[in-house]
Design an enzyme around this catalytic site. Structure first.
Site, PDB file in Angstrom:
ATOM      1  N   GLU B 321       0.853  -1.206   0.000  1.00 49.81           N
ATOM      2  CA  GLU B 321       0.000   0.000   0.000  1.00 49.81           C
ATOM      3  C   GLU B 321       0.879   1.243   0.000  1.00 49.81           C
ATOM      4  O   GLU B 321       0.720   2.143   0.828  1.00 49.81           O
ATOM      5  CB  GLU B 321      -0.906   0.000   1.230  1.00 49.81           C
ATOM      6  CG  GLU B 321      -1.652  -1.318   1.438  1.00 49.81           C
ATOM      7  CD  GLU B 321      -2.475  -1.362   2.725  1.00 49.81           C
ATOM      8  OE1 GLU B 321      -1.918  -1.028   3.782  1.00 49.81           O
ATOM      9  OE2 GLU B 321      -3.667  -1.691   2.652  1.00 49.81           O
ATOM     10  N   CYS B 417     -10.173   0.239   7.798  1.00 50.04           N
ATOM     11  CA  CYS B 417      -9.662   1.548   8.191  1.00 50.04           C
ATOM     12  C   CYS B 417     -10.351   2.684   7.447  1.00 50.04           C
ATOM     13  O   CYS B 417     -10.553   3.765   8.001  1.00 50.04           O
ATOM     14  CB  CYS B 417      -8.152   1.626   7.955  1.00 50.04           C
ATOM     15  SG  CYS B 417      -7.648   1.168   6.298  1.00 50.04           S
TER      16      CYS B 417
END
Lengths: 648, 648
Positions: B321, B417
């Site tokens: 990521e 998240c």
């Protein structure tokens, strides 16, 4: 509807001589560099720090009781040696070499010693897991390794007439035949990695033993049936996987998701797929199985017209080294395993033998001059496993989704399937160049070479002289004829729009069939055929659905795909634009990359008006000369960018 | 050289009202849909078969002794609840809601009960590995979760004046302070996932307790020093990894490869990076640390001018990521985590507070209207974690290198998240819209809203009425003034070339500074400012080095990036070409996607001349109308292709 066919045969490798030109050069390189280099690699005699050891021959020594130690390498490590032996056989078929033959015979002695009393032969299982034989066909390559060694044995027998390895392998095949098949008490298994099927067909061509054909046909017919053999086998061994990636069940990976006759699209691991298609074609031809022939033709159409890069590369996904789906062909993340293009050549040859159409050889030639030759460096000691059509080195090194794409050719691989596969293909190139159809000789590939044929009881020799693929003219000398009537077939490449043929300098009557020009006449000693193909530089475009290439074109001249390389054009190759109406300046450069055409074209180079990453000011352009070299020859000068599909 | 600065402050959230328009709509959607939906998710009350359970609140109940069971979820599961609580606090700051507050208070009671006698608070370690606390800062998010809960505590205190959660967290911070830092006997650790640093700075803004600033500064200063704390910690715990991916050592992943002041380019996990940059900026401002300020500015330049998509998306690699390297921004494999763009907004706001330049808010606005709003569906119940700029659904589903790219928004995530991060950002949008500089009010974002300010002892209210971002005119009513002198600052967006300002219908004197137009005058009750921006549709181009966008342009109007979607334009979006000189037909469509501009343009559609995959015949073209919608609104009608960078 099947057209009426002549009986077609590949050329007898022993009768073909590669005498020069690009293919001759690559052939010679295999003999002089690749085979000796790989011998050292297989013996772990190359002492370069970052090179993975092979241990392949040592594994056989251990299995033979000649050495002590552990098995090392992949579960299919045996196949590296088998492919090397096969390449050696092809070399010996044409070029006797006592030292090399001695080496090969010594290795064959070791292999024979490694064979177990019941005929079993596989060093991984013999050394490491002797009680686990045949418990994991899906993942563990026992039948695959058997297939490769069988191919080597057949080749070695054909080349030398010596049966030692052949007999070893026939014993092993007999064992396999007692274990697998439709008969009572046998397991209904088939290979997790296809290969033995086509090897059995090669064996059958020698033995004419129906058992060998039947076993090949059984493996083809059984594949993909439900319930899944692989699943049962997995349950039986306590749900253990050899490779963690196999824990995710995916029968399409090894083309076991459907019976082969129901498979319409190529899926899964590309090398497995094309090896299987080869065997399907072999079996279909041999048994005259029309549904199986149709399946082959359907898969051919899917592979070559939906999933094949313009380089003849196949398998666009690094994950699983696999086909994905129609028109999914990213250039920068292509897998295009060298072995897969080699397998495509094997298959194309078989499709040609089955249907006689030159278009199959068009694909063979496309794969050979591009996706296959790209796999090997100029000096024959560095190899690409993966053959992308667009490379930015920094991106390959730093982007995880390109980790399979190496920006430079490698010395060897932990999984070293490609280098010896290249060796065995290139060492046997001769048999792809010529063929016999009925009573007449035929030429499929052009290049300096000669081949002998038995025609009406005489030995007729065809001798080619040409600078193909750099020029389109081919001279063919006919020797040994004396008022000998026969039809000479010469392939007109699919890319060729205009061509001309002269005999002894004069126009003559020709016919055309299935993509071949046929000179059916009475031949005399020394008759000379001049064949010339118009070979302009062509800008190729992709189907709209192949979105990766939208707005782009690829330069092709004859069978050769060209590319831009940083060494000639600087960085940021995507900032270069080819003018649609540019003239092309083609020059054969003897000094460049062992002799290639270099193509210069007119274009533009874009540059940003500012340092800002995004701006509403269009990029500026300035005139630029674009310099193209053959794709296969890239990365022989310096690490850098490379691009096939150029903005037009 | 630092320019002389006025003291700048964000708006007081309590004083801002979102009254309509696009941002008001999203704000309302968060209150009405997202916060209630996420409450159910956190309580595992959403019964949809394919949705991952959260267990976040249950983990706290177990840690509090109110429930029995095992910990479930990610090691950072606590943070989902923290972000939800923070969002609730922002809602309560503006919109009292007794039921919601009761819920939040009950959750806070549970959290307080879950706190251990020494102040420790983390359900994963308390429930699952109580003896392993603080043994794996690198991978296990203890300080990260503490940071999020601390942010929630500060927000809840600011919103409600209630200290319960704040006191819990101050106790925890005190514990952390006894364990980590430069003092004797303390560990020299710092977070594996940065977050607590910026939270400590928010705490410090309330407490003015130097200890809180010092701890934040310590974490910033200690990071990246050698020898590596993470390596020592790993040795100390017996070389055990919590996540297998961490077995490969890579300090750049969490920006611990160098001391932060020496970091010139953004690397590693994008959310970690921007959270760290936020804290660096906070600490630099608070301590007037020039080298740290320069590091922030250098990183800002690298992120926004080298590694940021035109949508404000950052982090172009799915693997880790993460940021990769300059100009590496594939559109189809972008990661562009919603959280990363949210973090970029947090950082941009701080850079603005530090330097006062409107260009930071340009990026904030760019990220908000594009890469952030795209993360949430029209109805606020579906979310994108990953925000690509080009989508072909089949490719996302079938290509392994796009497995992170979902072609449709998801209900919830195992790693959840992004949804609560969106909630807390959008619920607190008001504080980003207005600011105070010295004595004067300022407007950074345009949209229907109002904000109260304390100016020279009077309460002055600014009321905006506008159809921004669909039109460029903004009406601002000044209320509460009576011969009150102050300077009103209004941001002139970076994209704007022509603008005009009238006061009570008349031209007036203005000054300009750091990207703001300033009306420094004596204001009367009811004064009306009319600000108008020329807002043409612009075709944006990329720097040449961004090769993915070569030959392509992106449509932008005001701050909004537009895209082609299959629902409007059919398949094969890369076969569409925008004419360079096209007129743009812009229409505000109230009925479309909750009200958006739809842009029509002239172009061409290419189509292949044959079924052949490669041909030397160039594709044919026919005129085509191209229909663009805002990028953030894509995938609210049907699954299909989407494309931002269109061929020009």
């Amino acid at each position: 509807m099947e057209k009426k066919n002549l009986n077609r045969n590949m050329a007898d490798l022993k009768k073909v001589r590669m005498t020069g030109g690009l293919l001759g050069l690559k052939y010679t390189s295999v003999l002089n560099n690749v085979i000796p280099y790989q011998w050292k690699a297989l013996n772990d005699e190359i002492d370069e720090g970052d090179m993975e050891p092979s241990h392949a021959i040592e594994n056989f020594r251990i299995a033979a009781g000649l050495s002590r130690g552990e098995f090392h390498g992949m579960v299919f490590q045996d196949s590296d040696l088998a492919k090397w032996l096969e390449a050696v056989a092809y070399q010996l078929a044409v070029t006797p070499d006592d030292n090399l033959k001695k080496r090969a015979d010594e290795v064959i002695d070791i292999i024979a010693l490694a064979q177990q009393p019941d005929g079993y032969l596989n060093t991984y299982y013999t050394v490491k897991e002797p009680d686990k034989r045949w418990t994991n066909l899906r993942e563990c390559h026992e039948l695959y390794c058997a297939g490769h060694m069988l191919e080597a044995a057949v080749a070695y027998y054909r080349a030398t007439g010596e049966r030692k390895l052949l007999d070893v392998m026939i014993r092993f095949v007999n064992l396999i035949d007692t274990l697998f098949g439709p008969g009572e008490g046998k397991k209904r298994g088939y290979p997790g990695h296809q290969e033995i099927e086509l090897a059995l067909m090669r064996l059958y061509a020698i033995t004419n033993d129906r058992k060998h054909l039947d076993l090949a046909k059984y493996f083809i017919d059984e594949r993909g049936k439900r319930p899944s053999y692989f699943e049962k086998e997995w349950e039986d061994r306590g749900r253990i996987n050899h490779w963690s990636v196999f824990a995710k069940w995916d029968d399409a990976y090894n083309q076991a998701h459907l019976p082969v006759r129901e498979q319409k699209a190529a899926v899964g691991h590309a090398v497995r797929a094309v090896y299987m298609y080869c065997a399907m074609t072999d079996v279909a031809m041999e048994t005259n199985d029309d549904p199986l022939k149709e399946a082959c033709r359907g898969l051919w159409e899917n592979v070559t017209n939906r999933q094949m890069y313009i380089t003849g590369g196949i398998g666009s996904s690094g994950y699983q080294e696999a086909f994905t789906f129609d028109y999914d062909m990213p250039n920068d993340r292509a897998y295009n395993e060298t072995c897969a293009s080699i397998g495509l050549i094997f298959w194309a040859q078989r499709m040609f033998l089955m249907d006689g159409e030159s278009r199959y050889i068009d694909v063979l030639e496309q794969a050979l001059y591009n996706g296959v030759l790209s796999g090997m460096s100029q000096d024959g000691t560095r190899f690409f496993y993966v053959n992308p059509l667009e490379v930015k080195p920094e991106s390959c090194l730093r982007r995880h989704d390109k980790e399979h794409v190496k920006p430079v050719r490698q010395k060897w691989f932990a999984c070293a399937c490609c280098p010896p596969n290249l060796a065995r293909l290139l060492a046997s190139l001769g048999q792809y160049m010529y063929f016999q159809a009925g009573d007449g000789p035929g030429i499929n590939l052009y290049g300096d070479s000669s081949s002998r044929f038995e025609i009406r009881g005489r030995e007729i020799t065809l001798e080619q002289k040409t600078n193909y693929p750099w020029e389109g003219s081919v001279g063919i000398q006919v020797k040994g004829a004396a008022e000998t009537p026969f039809a000479l077939r010469m392939r007109i490449p699919g890319w060729c729009r205009e061509w001309n043929v002269l005999v002894n300098g004069k126009a003559c009557e020709t016919t055309r069939e299935r993509g071949y020009v046929i000179l059916d006449r009475i031949w005399q000693e020394g008759d000379r055929v001049e064949l010339s193909f118009a070979m302009p530089v062509r800008v190729m475009y992709s189907a709209t659905k192949l979105q990766e290439n939208a707005g782009r074109g690829a330069l092709v001249m004859g069978p050769v795909v060209y590319c831009l390389e940083e060494a000639d054009n600087g960085k940021d190759l995507s900032s270069l634009i080819l003018k649609r109406e540019t003239p092309f300046d083609v020059e054969f450069r003897k000094d460049l990359l062992d002799g290639v055409n270099r193509i210069r074209a007119q274009g533009l180079r874009e540059s940003s008006p500012s340092e800002t990453i995004y701006t509403d000011r269009a990029p500026g352009t300035e005139p630029a000369e674009l310099i193209f070299i053959p794709y296969y020859a890239w990365n022989n000068r310096a690490e850098g960018e490379m691009l096939v599909w150029v903005r037009v």
